[in-house]
Design an enzyme around this catalytic site. Sequence first.
Site, PDB file in Angstrom:
ATOM      1  N   GLY A  18      36.831  42.664  36.912  1.00  0.00           N
ATOM      2  CA  GLY A  18      35.825  41.615  36.764  1.00  0.00           C
ATOM      3  C   GLY A  18      34.618  41.725  37.691  1.00  0.00           C
ATOM      4  O   GLY A  18      33.944  42.764  37.771  1.00  0.00           O
TER       5      GLY A  18
ATOM      6  N   ASP B 231      47.281  42.971  49.799  1.00  0.00           N
ATOM      7  CA  ASP B 231      47.395  41.615  49.265  1.00  0.00           C
ATOM      8  C   ASP B 231      46.764  40.686  50.300  1.00  0.00           C
ATOM      9  O   ASP B 231      47.274  40.574  51.422  1.00  0.00           O
ATOM     10  CB  ASP B 231      48.884  41.285  49.061  1.00  0.00           C
ATOM     11  CG  ASP B 231      49.091  39.919  48.430  1.00  0.00           C
ATOM     12  OD1 ASP B 231      48.179  39.070  48.494  1.00  0.00           O
ATOM     13  OD2 ASP B 231      50.183  39.697  47.873  1.00  0.00           O
ATOM     14  N   VAL B 232      45.678  40.015  49.925  1.00  0.00           N
ATOM     15  CA  VAL B 232      44.971  39.197  50.923  1.00  0.00           C
ATOM     16  C   VAL B 232      45.784  37.981  51.376  1.00  0.00           C
ATOM     17  O   VAL B 232      45.419  37.321  52.354  1.00  0.00           O
ATOM     18  CB  VAL B 232      43.563  38.750  50.434  1.00  0.00           C
ATOM     19  CG1 VAL B 232      42.658  39.941  50.192  1.00  0.00           C
ATOM     20  CG2 VAL B 232      43.653  37.849  49.205  1.00  0.00           C
TER      21      VAL B 232
ATOM     22  N   SER C 142      32.616  28.691  43.168  1.00  0.00           N
ATOM     23  CA  SER C 142      32.650  28.423  41.723  1.00  0.00           C
ATOM     24  C   SER C 142      32.016  27.076  41.435  1.00  0.00           C
ATOM     25  O   SER C 142      31.979  26.199  42.307  1.00  0.00           O
ATOM     26  CB  SER C 142      34.106  28.400  41.243  1.00  0.00           C
ATOM     27  OG  SER C 142      34.191  27.939  39.906  1.00  0.00           O
TER      28      SER C 142
ATOM     29  N   TYR D 290      42.924  24.436  41.800  1.00  0.00           N
ATOM     30  CA  TYR D 290      41.939  25.536  41.801  1.00  0.00           C
ATOM     31  C   TYR D 290      40.586  25.010  42.276  1.00  0.00           C
ATOM     32  O   TYR D 290      39.920  25.633  43.118  1.00  0.00           O
ATOM     33  CB  TYR D 290      41.813  26.158  40.396  1.00  0.00           C
ATOM     34  CG  TYR D 290      40.732  27.218  40.342  1.00  0.00           C
ATOM     35  CD1 TYR D 290      40.920  28.458  40.946  1.00  0.00           C
ATOM     36  CD2 TYR D 290      39.504  26.964  39.724  1.00  0.00           C
ATOM     37  CE1 TYR D 290      39.915  29.420  40.933  1.00  0.00           C
ATOM     38  CE2 TYR D 290      38.496  27.923  39.705  1.00  0.00           C
ATOM     39  CZ  TYR D 290      38.709  29.155  40.309  1.00  0.00           C
ATOM     40  OH  TYR D 290      37.705  30.101  40.300  1.00  0.00           O
TER      41      TYR D 290
ATOM     42  N   LYS E  78      38.128  26.041  45.597  1.00  0.00           N
ATOM     43  CA  LYS E  78      36.724  26.466  45.561  1.00  0.00           C
ATOM     44  C   LYS E  78      35.832  25.485  46.321  1.00  0.00           C
ATOM     45  O   LYS E  78      34.789  25.875  46.859  1.00  0.00           O
ATOM     46  CB  LYS E  78      36.275  26.666  44.108  1.00  0.00           C
ATOM     47  CG  LYS E  78      36.950  27.879  43.442  1.00  0.00           C
ATOM     48  CD  LYS E  78      36.669  29.174  44.206  1.00  0.00           C
ATOM     49  CE  LYS E  78      37.271  30.408  43.558  1.00  0.00           C
ATOM     50  NZ  LYS E  78      36.968  31.658  44.266  1.00  0.00           N
TER      51      LYS E  78
ATOM     52  N   GLU F 259      39.102  39.016  33.625  1.00  0.00           N
ATOM     53  CA  GLU F 259      40.549  38.806  33.447  1.00  0.00           C
ATOM     54  C   GLU F 259      40.982  37.422  33.945  1.00  0.00           C
ATOM     55  O   GLU F 259      42.167  37.080  33.901  1.00  0.00           O
ATOM     56  CB  GLU F 259      41.334  39.877  34.227  1.00  0.00           C
ATOM     57  CG  GLU F 259      41.219  41.265  33.639  1.00  0.00           C
ATOM     58  CD  GLU F 259      42.001  42.315  34.438  1.00  0.00           C
ATOM     59  OE1 GLU F 259      42.780  41.940  35.348  1.00  0.00           O
ATOM     60  OE2 GLU F 259      41.832  43.502  34.154  1.00  0.00           O
TER      61      GLU F 259
HETATM   62  P1  NDP Z   1      39.556  38.871  37.704  1.00  0.00           P
HETATM   63  O1  NDP Z   1      40.917  38.326  37.424  1.00  0.00           O
HETATM   64  O2  NDP Z   1      38.940  39.779  36.710  1.00  0.00           O
HETATM   65  O3  NDP Z   1      39.530  39.574  39.148  1.00  0.00           O
HETATM   66  C1  NDP Z   1      40.202  39.017  40.240  1.00  0.00           C
HETATM   67  C2  NDP Z   1      40.315  40.061  41.322  1.00  0.00           C
HETATM   68  O4  NDP Z   1      40.967  39.461  42.472  1.00  0.00           O
HETATM   69  C3  NDP Z   1      41.152  41.254  40.902  1.00  0.00           C
HETATM   70  O5  NDP Z   1      40.526  42.424  41.339  1.00  0.00           O
HETATM   71  C4  NDP Z   1      42.469  41.049  41.647  1.00  0.00           C
HETATM   72  O6  NDP Z   1      43.028  42.317  41.973  1.00  0.00           O
HETATM   73  C5  NDP Z   1      41.990  40.337  42.904  1.00  0.00           C
HETATM   74  N1  NDP Z   1      43.052  39.607  43.545  1.00  0.00           N
HETATM   75  C6  NDP Z   1      43.717  38.519  43.080  1.00  0.00           C
HETATM   76  N2  NDP Z   1      44.683  38.159  43.944  1.00  0.00           N
HETATM   77  C7  NDP Z   1      44.629  39.036  44.982  1.00  0.00           C
HETATM   78  C8  NDP Z   1      45.373  39.203  46.167  1.00  0.00           C
HETATM   79  N3  NDP Z   1      46.384  38.374  46.478  1.00  0.00           N
HETATM   80  N4  NDP Z   1      45.059  40.198  47.010  1.00  0.00           N
HETATM   81  C9  NDP Z   1      44.042  41.040  46.707  1.00  0.00           C
HETATM   82  N5  NDP Z   1      43.292  40.942  45.593  1.00  0.00           N
HETATM   83  C10 NDP Z   1      43.601  39.952  44.749  1.00  0.00           C
HETATM   84  O7  NDP Z   1      38.648  37.584  37.904  1.00  0.00           O
HETATM   85  P2  NDP Z   1      37.111  37.390  38.311  1.00  0.00           P
HETATM   86  O8  NDP Z   1      36.415  38.667  38.477  1.00  0.00           O
HETATM   87  O9  NDP Z   1      36.550  36.404  37.388  1.00  0.00           O
HETATM   88  O10 NDP Z   1      37.313  36.663  39.710  1.00  0.00           O
HETATM   89  C11 NDP Z   1      36.657  37.028  40.902  1.00  0.00           C
HETATM   90  C12 NDP Z   1      36.338  35.784  41.697  1.00  0.00           C
HETATM   91  O11 NDP Z   1      35.396  35.008  40.967  1.00  0.00           O
HETATM   92  C13 NDP Z   1      37.519  34.860  41.953  1.00  0.00           C
HETATM   93  O12 NDP Z   1      37.439  34.387  43.276  1.00  0.00           O
HETATM   94  C14 NDP Z   1      37.303  33.715  40.970  1.00  0.00           C
HETATM   95  O13 NDP Z   1      37.889  32.529  41.420  1.00  0.00           O
HETATM   96  C15 NDP Z   1      35.796  33.657  40.967  1.00  0.00           C
HETATM   97  N6  NDP Z   1      35.168  32.999  39.841  1.00  0.00           N
HETATM   98  C16 NDP Z   1      35.423  33.414  38.551  1.00  0.00           C
HETATM   99  C17 NDP Z   1      34.793  32.790  37.496  1.00  0.00           C
HETATM  100  C18 NDP Z   1      35.099  33.133  36.085  1.00  0.00           C
HETATM  101  O14 NDP Z   1      34.782  32.332  35.184  1.00  0.00           O
HETATM  102  N7  NDP Z   1      35.679  34.302  35.797  1.00  0.00           N
HETATM  103  C19 NDP Z   1      33.802  31.730  37.721  1.00  0.00           C
HETATM  104  C20 NDP Z   1      33.635  31.359  39.097  1.00  0.00           C
HETATM  105  C21 NDP Z   1      34.265  32.000  40.113  1.00  0.00           C
HETATM  106  P3  NDP Z   1      44.568  42.718  41.929  1.00  0.00           P
HETATM  107  O15 NDP Z   1      45.235  41.879  40.872  1.00  0.00           O
HETATM  108  O16 NDP Z   1      44.547  44.169  41.629  1.00  0.00           O
HETATM  109  O17 NDP Z   1      45.056  42.415  43.311  1.00  0.00           O
HETATM  110  C1  8X3 Z   2      36.027  29.770  37.327  1.00  0.00           C
HETATM  111  C2  8X3 Z   2      35.209  28.922  36.419  1.00  0.00           C
HETATM  112  O1  8X3 Z   2      35.223  26.675  35.223  1.00  0.00           O
HETATM  113  O2  8X3 Z   2      36.993  28.248  34.706  1.00  0.00           O
HETATM  114  O3  8X3 Z   2      35.875  29.380  38.644  1.00  0.00           O
HETATM  115  O4  8X3 Z   2      36.973  27.093  36.805  1.00  0.00           O
HETATM  116  S1  8X3 Z   2      36.152  27.670  35.777  1.00  0.00           S
END
Ligand code: NDP
Ligand code: 8X3
Length: 259
Positions: free
Chosen positions: A18, A65-66, A145, A158, A162, A194
Amino acid sequence: MAISLTNQCILITGASSGIGTSCARFFAQAGARLILAARRKEKLQALSDELQQQYQTQTLLLCVDVQDAQAVMTAIEGLPADWQGIEVLINNAGLSRGLEKQYESPLQDWEEMVDTNVKGLLYVTRAVVPGMVARGKGHVVNIGSIAGRQTYAGGSVYCATKAAVKSLSEGLKIDLLGTPVRVTNIEPGLVETEFSNVRFRGDNDKANSVYTGMTPLTPDDIADTIFFAVTRPAHVNISEIFVMPTDQSSVAHIHRNSV
Ligand code: NDP
Ligand code: 8X3
């Protein structure tokens, strides 16, 4: 003058998918060196291979893993000397789980969201920012977010994580006052990644329905926004960017074409 990212060392958490993957591509194109962090090593390796082939990008993979404070500290402390000078940290790793009511939600879902989105972000910040302060250079970009500004049904935990990212970003900026280190909170609306597949634990129909009939943001849209914030002149701190799809006005107002 816009800042050049050539040879700058950038750490991206959640780089395996993502928004994080898009950021890697944007910053690689600009000539940065990238520390790519996530749990899924094979995804990081594939991205690294792609960036090496396309832009000759130098990468270092951190399979971490963070949620694990000790693992985060060990990984950052153990970076080779020429990778220790992290100039930009993109705290992007994060997730949502489920849409159950607050009083019915499985406790494990809360633990995972709080431990990743809040505590994980803090652990990485704690490990990286002292070096930025000591070197007199740095930028922390947190991925917040729309959910940190507005709460929606079933999303309260969630959304609370945020909202915490918003407070942590503001607090870090206050704590860094008097240093050149900058802090930005990026707050996107719906981005197709994802994210919803993870929220609904692989139920792809449910995940896809989140974006049905509307045009969501792409991960590239957010990477572009982050790139803008990071490349502003050193005296400019973009504190917050709230970016929405044109088809979305709030968490509760989404325009969908009927099919
Ligand atoms: P994805 O699910 O595509 O990506 C999430 C990423 O976070 C993956 O690379 C995953 O890697 C990593 N991740 C999750 N948990 C852990 C962990 N415990 N340790 C290390 N890495 C971790 O989602 P997005 O790209 O959408 O999400 C990225 C950020 O954007 C998030 O913080 C999300 O809350 C935020 N966001 C997303 C929105 C949306 O609509 N998609 C809108 C607003 C904010 P892996 O599983 O390999 O560890
Ligand atoms: C991800 C956007 O609206 O699905 O932060 O929560 S929303």
